[in-house]
Write a protein that holds these residues in place. Structure first.
Motif, PDB file in Angstrom:
ATOM      1  N   ARG A 157       0.504  -1.387  -0.303  1.00 53.93           N
ATOM      2  CA  ARG A 157      -0.368  -0.125  -0.130  1.00 53.93           C
ATOM      3  C   ARG A 157       1.195   1.158  -0.124  1.00 53.93           C
ATOM      4  O   ARG A 157       1.781   1.607   0.503  1.00 53.93           O
ATOM      5  CB  ARG A 157      -0.460   0.036   1.437  1.00 53.93           C
ATOM      6  N   CYS A 158       0.800   1.987  -1.014  1.00 54.20           N
ATOM      7  CA  CYS A 158       1.324   2.913  -0.967  1.00 54.20           C
ATOM      8  C   CYS A 158       0.623   4.450   0.249  1.00 54.20           C
ATOM      9  O   CYS A 158      -0.346   4.882   0.467  1.00 54.20           O
ATOM     10  CB  CYS A 158       1.283   3.930  -2.057  1.00 54.20           C
ATOM     11  N   ARG A 159       1.955   4.867   0.637  1.00 57.53           N
ATOM     12  CA  ARG A 159       1.585   6.002   1.863  1.00 57.53           C
ATOM     13  C   ARG A 159       1.199   7.093   1.039  1.00 57.53           C
ATOM     14  O   ARG A 159       0.751   8.092   2.149  1.00 57.53           O
ATOM     15  CB  ARG A 159       2.147   6.590   3.023  1.00 57.53           C
ATOM     16  N   SER A 160       1.258   7.486   0.478  1.00 56.84           N
ATOM     17  CA  SER A 160       1.409   8.723  -0.364  1.00 56.84           C
ATOM     18  C   SER A 160      -0.178   9.050  -0.818  1.00 56.84           C
ATOM     19  O   SER A 160      -0.943   9.753  -0.546  1.00 56.84           O
ATOM     20  CB  SER A 160       2.449   8.905  -1.420  1.00 56.84           C
ATOM     21  N   CYS A 161      -0.408   8.032  -1.959  1.00 49.94           N
ATOM     22  CA  CYS A 161      -1.770   8.464  -2.891  1.00 49.94           C
ATOM     23  C   CYS A 161      -2.218   7.017  -2.512  1.00 49.94           C
ATOM     24  O   CYS A 161      -4.143   7.333  -2.478  1.00 49.94           O
ATOM     25  CB  CYS A 161      -1.024   8.027  -4.248  1.00 49.94           C
ATOM     26  N   GLY A 162      -2.073   6.465  -1.677  1.00 45.30           N
ATOM     27  CA  GLY A 162      -3.427   4.700  -0.233  1.00 45.30           C
ATOM     28  C   GLY A 162      -3.867   3.851  -1.833  1.00 45.30           C
ATOM     29  O   GLY A 162      -4.407   3.408  -1.344  1.00 45.30           O
ATOM     30  N   ASP A 163      -3.285   3.600  -2.948  1.00 40.18           N
ATOM     31  CA  ASP A 163      -2.968   2.957  -3.751  1.00 40.18           C
ATOM     32  C   ASP A 163      -2.760   1.427  -3.434  1.00 40.18           C
ATOM     33  O   ASP A 163      -1.343   1.202  -2.596  1.00 40.18           O
ATOM     34  CB  ASP A 163      -2.260   3.318  -4.761  1.00 40.18           C
ATOM     35  N   THR A 164      -3.346   0.781  -3.485  1.00 36.49           N
ATOM     36  CA  THR A 164      -2.830  -0.965  -3.252  1.00 36.49           C
ATOM     37  C   THR A 164      -2.093  -1.454  -4.148  1.00 36.49           C
ATOM     38  O   THR A 164      -3.226  -1.984  -5.316  1.00 36.49           O
ATOM     39  CB  THR A 164      -4.589  -1.681  -2.388  1.00 36.49           C
ATOM     40  N   CYS A 204       5.258   2.188  -5.399  1.00 42.66           N
ATOM     41  CA  CYS A 204       3.900   2.140  -6.607  1.00 42.66           C
ATOM     42  C   CYS A 204       3.766   2.912  -7.681  1.00 42.66           C
ATOM     43  O   CYS A 204       5.232   3.394  -8.523  1.00 42.66           O
ATOM     44  CB  CYS A 204       2.580   2.945  -5.717  1.00 42.66           C
ATOM     45  N   PRO A 205       2.849   2.289  -8.292  1.00 46.71           N
ATOM     46  CA  PRO A 205       2.631   2.339 -10.245  1.00 46.71           C
ATOM     47  C   PRO A 205       2.340   3.865 -10.338  1.00 46.71           C
ATOM     48  O   PRO A 205       2.839   3.926 -10.698  1.00 46.71           O
ATOM     49  CB  PRO A 205       0.742   1.762 -10.416  1.00 46.71           C
ATOM     50  N   ALA A 206       2.266   4.668  -9.038  1.00 46.01           N
ATOM     51  CA  ALA A 206       2.031   5.851  -9.254  1.00 46.01           C
ATOM     52  C   ALA A 206       3.875   6.949  -9.286  1.00 46.01           C
ATOM     53  O   ALA A 206       3.498   7.848  -9.351  1.00 46.01           O
ATOM     54  CB  ALA A 206       1.035   6.574  -8.966  1.00 46.01           C
ATOM     55  N   GLY A 207       4.425   5.858  -8.085  1.00 41.48           N
ATOM     56  CA  GLY A 207       5.594   6.424  -8.955  1.00 41.48           C
ATOM     57  C   GLY A 207       6.097   6.837  -7.430  1.00 41.48           C
ATOM     58  O   GLY A 207       7.572   7.061  -6.971  1.00 41.48           O
ATOM     59  N   HIS A 208       5.793   6.632  -6.087  1.00 43.22           N
ATOM     60  CA  HIS A 208       5.907   7.493  -4.844  1.00 43.22           C
ATOM     61  C   HIS A 208       6.955   5.878  -4.517  1.00 43.22           C
ATOM     62  O   HIS A 208       6.658   4.643  -4.049  1.00 43.22           O
ATOM     63  CB  HIS A 208       4.778   7.301  -3.956  1.00 43.22           C
ATOM     64  N   ASP A 209       7.144   6.293  -3.090  1.00 42.64           N
ATOM     65  CA  ASP A 209       8.089   5.769  -2.564  1.00 42.64           C
ATOM     66  C   ASP A 209       8.314   5.051  -1.283  1.00 42.64           C
ATOM     67  O   ASP A 209       8.233   4.015  -1.164  1.00 42.64           O
ATOM     68  CB  ASP A 209       9.710   6.242  -2.243  1.00 42.64           C
ATOM     69  N   ASP A 210       6.732   5.770  -1.124  1.00 45.11           N
ATOM     70  CA  ASP A 210       6.899   5.645   0.662  1.00 45.11           C
ATOM     71  C   ASP A 210       5.493   4.197   0.745  1.00 45.11           C
ATOM     72  O   ASP A 210       4.399   4.711   1.080  1.00 45.11           O
ATOM     73  CB  ASP A 210       6.200   7.000   1.058  1.00 45.11           C
ATOM     74  N   THR A 211       6.273   3.083   0.690  1.00 43.61           N
ATOM     75  CA  THR A 211       5.027   2.237   0.240  1.00 43.61           C
ATOM     76  C   THR A 211       5.290   1.520   1.889  1.00 43.61           C
ATOM     77  O   THR A 211       6.451   1.043   2.430  1.00 43.61           O
ATOM     78  CB  THR A 211       5.033   1.583  -0.740  1.00 43.61           C
ATOM     79  N   VAL A 212       4.268   0.082   2.249  1.00 49.97           N
ATOM     80  CA  VAL A 212       4.608  -0.543   3.057  1.00 49.97           C
ATOM     81  C   VAL A 212       4.229  -1.824   2.908  1.00 49.97           C
ATOM     82  O   VAL A 212       2.537  -2.017   1.510  1.00 49.97           O
ATOM     83  CB  VAL A 212       3.726  -0.174   4.445  1.00 49.97           C
ATOM     84  N   LYS A 213       4.554  -3.057   2.763  1.00 53.77           N
ATOM     85  CA  LYS A 213       3.662  -4.244   2.136  1.00 53.77           C
ATOM     86  C   LYS A 213       3.594  -4.546   3.655  1.00 53.77           C
ATOM     87  O   LYS A 213       3.147  -4.912   4.471  1.00 53.77           O
ATOM     88  CB  LYS A 213       4.837  -5.009   2.697  1.00 53.77           C
ATOM     89  N   LEU A 214       2.152  -4.920   3.137  1.00 48.75           N
ATOM     90  CA  LEU A 214       0.858  -5.219   3.287  1.00 48.75           C
ATOM     91  C   LEU A 214       0.989  -7.161   3.813  1.00 48.75           C
ATOM     92  O   LEU A 214       0.930  -8.348   3.514  1.00 48.75           O
ATOM     93  CB  LEU A 214      -0.474  -5.397   2.472  1.00 48.75           C
ATOM     94  N   LEU A 215      -0.159  -7.412   4.914  1.00 54.18           N
ATOM     95  CA  LEU A 215       0.666  -8.696   5.517  1.00 54.18           C
ATOM     96  C   LEU A 215      -1.047  -9.474   4.868  1.00 54.18           C
ATOM     97  O   LEU A 215      -1.954  -8.920   4.534  1.00 54.18           O
ATOM     98  CB  LEU A 215      -0.067  -9.298   7.469  1.00 54.18           C
ATOM     99  N   THR A 216      -0.361 -10.323   4.219  1.00 55.44           N
ATOM    100  CA  THR A 216      -1.165 -11.254   3.118  1.00 55.44           C
ATOM    101  C   THR A 216      -1.532 -12.711   3.947  1.00 55.44           C
ATOM    102  O   THR A 216      -0.569 -13.238   4.397  1.00 55.44           O
ATOM    103  CB  THR A 216      -1.072 -11.150   1.877  1.00 55.44           C
ATOM    104  N   THR A 217      -2.787 -13.506   3.120  1.00 52.33           N
ATOM    105  CA  THR A 217      -3.253 -14.988   4.259  1.00 52.33           C
ATOM    106  C   THR A 217      -3.387 -15.776   2.913  1.00 52.33           C
ATOM    107  O   THR A 217      -3.933 -15.256   1.768  1.00 52.33           O
ATOM    108  CB  THR A 217      -4.329 -14.863   5.194  1.00 52.33           C
ATOM    109  N   PHE A 218      -3.303 -16.638   3.568  1.00 47.82           N
ATOM    110  CA  PHE A 218      -3.058 -17.790   1.872  1.00 47.82           C
ATOM    111  C   PHE A 218      -3.989 -18.934   2.678  1.00 47.82           C
ATOM    112  O   PHE A 218      -3.520 -19.708   3.617  1.00 47.82           O
ATOM    113  CB  PHE A 218      -1.264 -18.171   1.791  1.00 47.82           C
TER     114      PHE A 218
END
Length: 73
Positions: free
Chosen positions: A7-14, A30-44
């Motif tokens: 998830r991008c912290r700048s634009c909120g895009d996932t 992120c696809p918009a070029g922002h570098d402030d992102t965080v990896k999300l916890l996903t389940t499998f």
């Protein structure tokens, strides 16, 4: 190759990225070029079909409450 969600912290895009496990914690833009992102916890989850031989595994007990069936107190 595993897929990781970010998830991008700048634009909120996932978004998701396929990358080797060795690069799982590397920064991801992120696809918009922002570098402030965080990896999300996903389940499998997996679903298995019978046919492995032997008796089927019984379902897990169900119930409510904090003690697994409401027998608190």
């Amino acid at each position: 190759m595993p897929s990781y969600a970010y998830r991008c912290r700048s634009c909120g895009d996932t978004f998701e990225m396929n990358r080797p496990m060795a690069e799982a914690s590397a920064p991801a833009a992120c696809p918009a070029g922002h570098d402030d992102t965080v990896k999300l916890l996903t389940t499998f989850g997996t679903v298995t079909r019978g046919g492995g031989g032997g008796a089927p595994t019984p379902p897990a007990p169900s119930g409510g409450g904090c003690c697994g069936g409401g027998r608190c107190g």
